[in-house]
Motif scaffolding. Sequence first.
Motif, PDB file in Angstrom:
ATOM      1  N   PHE A  11       1.011  -1.295  -0.026  1.00  0.00           N
ATOM      2  CA  PHE A  11       0.037  -0.149  -0.009  1.00  0.00           C
ATOM      3  C   PHE A  11       0.707   1.198  -0.099  1.00  0.00           C
ATOM      4  O   PHE A  11       1.587   1.443   0.806  1.00  0.00           O
ATOM      5  N   CYS A  12       0.491   2.154  -0.870  1.00  0.00           N
ATOM      6  CA  CYS A  12       1.134   3.546  -0.929  1.00  0.00           C
ATOM      7  C   CYS A  12       0.253   4.469   0.010  1.00  0.00           C
ATOM      8  O   CYS A  12      -0.769   3.950   0.703  1.00  0.00           O
ATOM      9  N   ALA A  13       0.822   5.555   0.492  1.00  0.00           N
ATOM     10  CA  ALA A  13       0.012   6.304   1.641  1.00  0.00           C
ATOM     11  C   ALA A  13      -1.507   6.710   1.209  1.00  0.00           C
ATOM     12  O   ALA A  13      -2.151   6.448   2.301  1.00  0.00           O
ATOM     13  N   GLY A  14      -1.684   6.939   0.005  1.00  0.00           N
ATOM     14  CA  GLY A  14      -3.147   7.117  -0.563  1.00  0.00           C
ATOM     15  C   GLY A  14      -4.001   6.038  -0.456  1.00  0.00           C
ATOM     16  O   GLY A  14      -4.901   6.375   0.159  1.00  0.00           O
ATOM     17  N   VAL A  15      -3.717   4.965  -0.799  1.00  0.00           N
ATOM     18  CA  VAL A  15      -4.346   3.822  -0.798  1.00  0.00           C
ATOM     19  C   VAL A  15      -4.724   3.425   0.701  1.00  0.00           C
ATOM     20  O   VAL A  15      -5.741   3.195   1.071  1.00  0.00           O
ATOM     21  N   THR A  98     -10.255  10.888  -1.401  1.00  0.00           N
ATOM     22  CA  THR A  98      -9.298  11.322  -2.556  1.00  0.00           C
ATOM     23  C   THR A  98      -7.971  11.619  -1.938  1.00  0.00           C
ATOM     24  O   THR A  98      -7.693  12.082  -0.924  1.00  0.00           O
ATOM     25  N   CYS A  99      -6.863  10.910  -2.723  1.00  0.00           N
ATOM     26  CA  CYS A  99      -5.532  10.982  -2.035  1.00  0.00           C
ATOM     27  C   CYS A  99      -5.108  12.443  -2.115  1.00  0.00           C
ATOM     28  O   CYS A  99      -5.480  13.330  -2.965  1.00  0.00           O
ATOM     29  N   ARG A 100      -4.305  12.739  -1.151  1.00  0.00           N
ATOM     30  CA  ARG A 100      -3.813  14.110  -1.126  1.00  0.00           C
ATOM     31  C   ARG A 100      -3.116  14.696  -2.327  1.00  0.00           C
ATOM     32  O   ARG A 100      -3.310  16.024  -2.723  1.00  0.00           O
ATOM     33  N   GLN A 164      -1.194  13.117 -14.610  1.00  0.00           N
ATOM     34  CA  GLN A 164      -1.801  12.238 -13.877  1.00  0.00           C
ATOM     35  C   GLN A 164      -0.658  11.705 -12.784  1.00  0.00           C
ATOM     36  O   GLN A 164       0.469  11.332 -13.194  1.00  0.00           O
ATOM     37  N   THR A 165      -1.169  11.507 -11.543  1.00  0.00           N
ATOM     38  CA  THR A 165      -0.223  11.224 -10.602  1.00  0.00           C
ATOM     39  C   THR A 165       0.544   9.759 -10.846  1.00  0.00           C
ATOM     40  O   THR A 165       1.745   9.575 -10.252  1.00  0.00           O
ATOM     41  N   THR A 166       0.010   8.999 -11.388  1.00  0.00           N
ATOM     42  CA  THR A 166       0.578   7.631 -11.736  1.00  0.00           C
ATOM     43  C   THR A 166       1.432   7.720 -13.100  1.00  0.00           C
ATOM     44  O   THR A 166       1.575   6.493 -13.619  1.00  0.00           O
ATOM     45  N   ILE A 192       3.604  14.201 -10.631  1.00  0.00           N
ATOM     46  CA  ILE A 192       3.557  12.455 -10.702  1.00  0.00           C
ATOM     47  C   ILE A 192       3.861  12.259  -9.112  1.00  0.00           C
ATOM     48  O   ILE A 192       5.036  12.782  -8.560  1.00  0.00           O
ATOM     49  N   CYS A 193       3.263  11.094  -8.604  1.00  0.00           N
ATOM     50  CA  CYS A 193       3.584  10.654  -7.446  1.00  0.00           C
ATOM     51  C   CYS A 193       4.549   9.307  -7.560  1.00  0.00           C
ATOM     52  O   CYS A 193       4.504   8.701  -8.435  1.00  0.00           O
ATOM     53  N   THR A 194       5.498   9.452  -6.796  1.00  0.00           N
ATOM     54  CA  THR A 194       6.492   8.680  -6.904  1.00  0.00           C
ATOM     55  C   THR A 194       6.445   7.230  -6.304  1.00  0.00           C
ATOM     56  O   THR A 194       7.145   6.256  -6.475  1.00  0.00           O
TER      57      THR A 194
HETATM   58 FE1  F3S Z   1      -0.962   6.164  -3.922  1.00  0.00          FE
HETATM   59 FE2  F3S Z   1      -1.952   8.619  -3.959  1.00  0.00          FE
HETATM   60 FE3  F3S Z   1       0.386   8.182  -5.232  1.00  0.00          FE
HETATM   61  S1  F3S Z   1      -3.040   6.871  -4.157  1.00  0.00           S
HETATM   62  S2  F3S Z   1       0.080   6.371  -5.760  1.00  0.00           S
HETATM   63  S3  F3S Z   1       0.080   8.071  -2.988  1.00  0.00           S
HETATM   64  S4  F3S Z   1      -1.147   9.559  -6.021  1.00  0.00           S
END
Ligand code: F3S
Length: 659
Positions: A11-15, A98-100, A164-166, A192-194
């Motif tokens: 899991f990433c922080a957002g999920v 929603t992820c930050r 898009q972040t991914t 982009i989210c790393t």
């Molecule tokens: Fe996860 Fe949020 Fe990045 S959901 S992959 S931390 S944009």
Amino acid sequence: MPYEIARYAGFCAGVRRAIEMARKAALEAKREKKPCVMLGELIHNDSALEEFRALGVRVVQQVSDAPEGAVIILRSHGERPETYEQCKKRGLQVVDTTCRFVSQLHEIVQEHTKKGLPVLLLGDPNHPETIGTAGFGGELVHVLSCREDIGRLPPLKEPLLVAQTTYPPDLWAETQPTLSTLYPDLKVRPTICTATQLRQQSAMELAARSDAVVVVGGKHSANTKKLYESCLRLCPRTCLVERAEEIDPCFANIHIENIGIAAGASTPDWSFKEVVTHMSEIEQNASMTMEDIEKTLVRIHNGQTVTGTVVQITEDEVCVNVGYKADGIIKKEDLQDKDVEIGQEIEVEVVKVNDGEGNVLLSQRNIINRKVWEELMAAFENKEYVDAVGKEAVKGGLLADVKGVRAFVPASQLAQRYVDKINQFVGQEMKLKIIDVDAQKKRIVASRKAVIAEEAAAKKEAAWSKLEEGAVVKGIVRRFADFGAFVDLGGVDGLIHITDIAWSRINHPSQVLKIGDEIDVKILSLDPEKERIQLGYKQLQPKPWDNIEEKYPVGVIIERPVVRLCAFGAFVALEPGVDGLVHISQCAATRVNKVEDVLAPGQVVRVKVLGVDPAARRISLSIREALADEALSEDFVADEIPGEEYAEEAPAEETPVEE
Ligand code: F3S
């Protein structure tokens, strides 16, 4: 069979945050007997969704499918603004996960398009995140998924490039220069989210050095599939599993030196651990409990100092991987180093292992504060000074900032004398000495007065050590008294008595000296016990009676002022410290009865030098002879020259001289 887990996995922080929020909402809804739905699958992982199904959460594809009064969970991908409107209209209770990082992207797009300017969004047009993000800019957002899309772009003014972040970082790096050439006024905001990238990268590194790889994750997750394909390219013996029982049984029957385990950002911890347990069982042919597995993973506790790698930066927080199952978050206010960069290693303190949203709450400031506190305590023990800045005048004193720690300086400790306006110290840099500490409450009491007193004492000592009777030193005239002038010799004051200021008689030191003047003085005497230094100024000035005969030869006529009168004549000032006497008989061309009949103090007269006696310090002058000489030089002969009898009547007075 030895196994190795990828550095970034699961899991990433957002999920994680989304799952925690959704779980909490589902449990509450169940307790309150409210219907609960999620708009689209929260996570592309069947086994993770099973948990929500068990709690009665149903997946709906449209807001209109949610039952009246339901709790609706919006997933971490984010939604279009219209979706929120619809939920509001229908009176649904929204749980927005929603992820930050996605929220930040929405804000960036909204801000730019509000000015009427276009946005170029790199991403998959069919991905829910891209659809949601585009909704925040309407028609001003151009979604670009391939090179052909770029070719179709119209001329644009000040476009902003986001992604898009991914979105794959390599594609971003490839596309950005093309767009910059096309639009010279292009603005760029990296969004982009790393998290995905880091998982991808560490899985590939692992695959490159493993004999076999198990990728754990949902089969419908695009990211997990991509992870699997990347590993497969590097290690042909790679399998994708969602549950432990799916692991290729042949893994147990062949000899494998080492096996790597990787997982995407949507893989739940338990699913990941289940696979690790299974691999351990294969290896040890013995059962290993979940607790045993936990022990093999990094454990952290509140207050612990750990080193982590910055993996994501937003306006409000920094995401740090500390090797724990969940990423750590540092809020902006807890960040000391505002210039941190992605990939940078930093030391942080664990504030909370779980902030309630599944993230580890970290602080960089706490570490710095602790270090600063240790430094301050060392300064206190060693009686060293600390640098401070006055911050706020409060009742009874001043609050000062010492390396980010608040120190209280009581009014009585601000200066040597009573301080009326404490405000004058606000914003002022100063040195302080810590005089009291409350370690528990982390409070400091400090003194500026102590620093000033100690510095002055040290300066005084240094100055005294340099002083020597008879020496000539430089000093600054600081103040006057009727009896003399005080001179600062660089930490100590000496006194020049009024009689040592000038060779002539003076009424006040200001007649010769000026406050602030730098002068040379001679040390006449030193008394360290009484701290008295007697100085001389006139001793370094030429004596007026030296060479007096050369300066005023007999017969010369000069013009000078009368300084005072007496019964037998008038004194004329030749120069400071040297007066000459004009006997009453010499005061005019004719005989006078009273000196004041012909002369007055201040009157400038022409006098002839009749005689000079340096030993007796006497100079005889004559106005009468000066007049006669001048008359002669004009071919004028006086009828009568006053008789000499007056000279006997009133002998010339001695000129008083001050030593
Ligand atoms: Fe996860 Fe949020 Fe990045 S959901 S992959 S931390 S944009």
